[in-house]
Design an enzyme around this catalytic site. Structure first.
Site, PDB file in Angstrom:
ATOM      1  N   LYS A 103      40.859  45.945  27.354  1.00  0.00           N
ATOM      2  CA  LYS A 103      40.443  45.384  28.643  1.00  0.00           C
ATOM      3  C   LYS A 103      41.219  44.108  28.923  1.00  0.00           C
ATOM      4  CE  LYS A 103      36.155  44.121  31.048  1.00  0.00           C
ATOM      5  NZ  LYS A 103      34.700  43.877  30.860  1.00  0.00           N
ATOM      6  N   HIS A 105      40.647  42.103  31.664  1.00  0.00           N
ATOM      7  CA  HIS A 105      39.927  41.188  32.554  1.00  0.00           C
ATOM      8  C   HIS A 105      38.568  40.893  31.922  1.00  0.00           C
ATOM      9  CE1 HIS A 105      38.602  45.241  33.663  1.00  0.00           C
ATOM     10  NE2 HIS A 105      37.454  44.679  34.003  1.00  0.00           N
TER      11      HIS A 105
END
Length: 218
Positions: A103, A105
């Site tokens: 991921k 963000h």
């Protein structure tokens, strides 16, 4: 065989997770039994499986700082095990699992849950070719943590098709110098069948399969 192992076999049979018959494995071998951990797919069965994993982990004497469940099947298993360890054994059980895709963000990273640090025990369903467990080992090492052991549901205790004469679990143990434990092994299943006395034909097929494919230095 310990009582939790006997109860686990009974539970697996009752939920058709463990079946006897004729099953073609990925290796091409025709097995007289099959264990499908994917059928632990309800709140009731997940709660029970967590208690069996917790009992096996305590029985194995694993020392851990964090439990790690590899995506995807290991995720519900590690959650259930951590909950059972706290509920049944009053053990604080931090846990983590990985994302398949990193991921970029929010909090970012590929690990969800407790940071991987100290002694790590991997909780998963099975070890077959060892590919998945090798990915977990790499993740743990990349986080500068130490792999303390691996816990799975079943050890089929049969030689891998690669001609090494070792099982997948033996190969992982020797390569990484770590203990790998299972809630039950094929021998436990056969012992259970002998105790019940109602699986004569199935037991004979199990014995023949073990004689052909079982590891020789158990």
């Amino acid at each position: 065989m310990k009582e939790y192992q006997r109860e686990f076999i009974e539970f697996a049979l009752a939920n058709q997770v463990l079946k006897f018959g004729s099953f073609v494995l990925k290796s091409g071998r025709v097995s007289p039994y099959f264990f499908n951990a994917g059928l632990f797919n309800s709140g009731k069965t997940l709660g029970a499986i967590g208690r069996f994993y917790a009992a096996a982990l305590v029985d194995a004497g694993f020392k851990y700082d964090v439990l790690f469940g590899p995506a995807y099947k290991g995720i519900p298993l590690v959650c259930a095990t951590a909950l059972a360890l706290t509920t049944d054994y009053d053990q604080e059980a931090p846990f983590a699992f990985n994302r398949k895709e990193k991921k970029d963000h929010g909090e970012g990273g590929s690990i969800v849950g407790t940071a991987l640090q100290g002694q790590i025990v991997v909780v998963d369903d099975v070890i077959t070719a060892g590919t998945a467990i090798n990915e977990s080992i790499e993740i743990i090492r990349n986080n500068n943590a130490h792999l303390a052991g691996v816990l799975v549901a079943v050890d089929r205790a049969e030689v891998a098709p690669d001609g090494s004469g070792k099982s997948a679990i033996q190969a992982v143990q020797e390569k990484n110098n770590i203990p790998v434990r299972a809630i039950i092994t094929m021998d436990h299943i056969m012992e259970f069948m002998e105790e019940k006395g109602t699986y004569n034909q199935e037991l004979q097929l199990m014995k023949e399969y073990k004689a052909q494919y079982g590891i020789k230095n158990e």
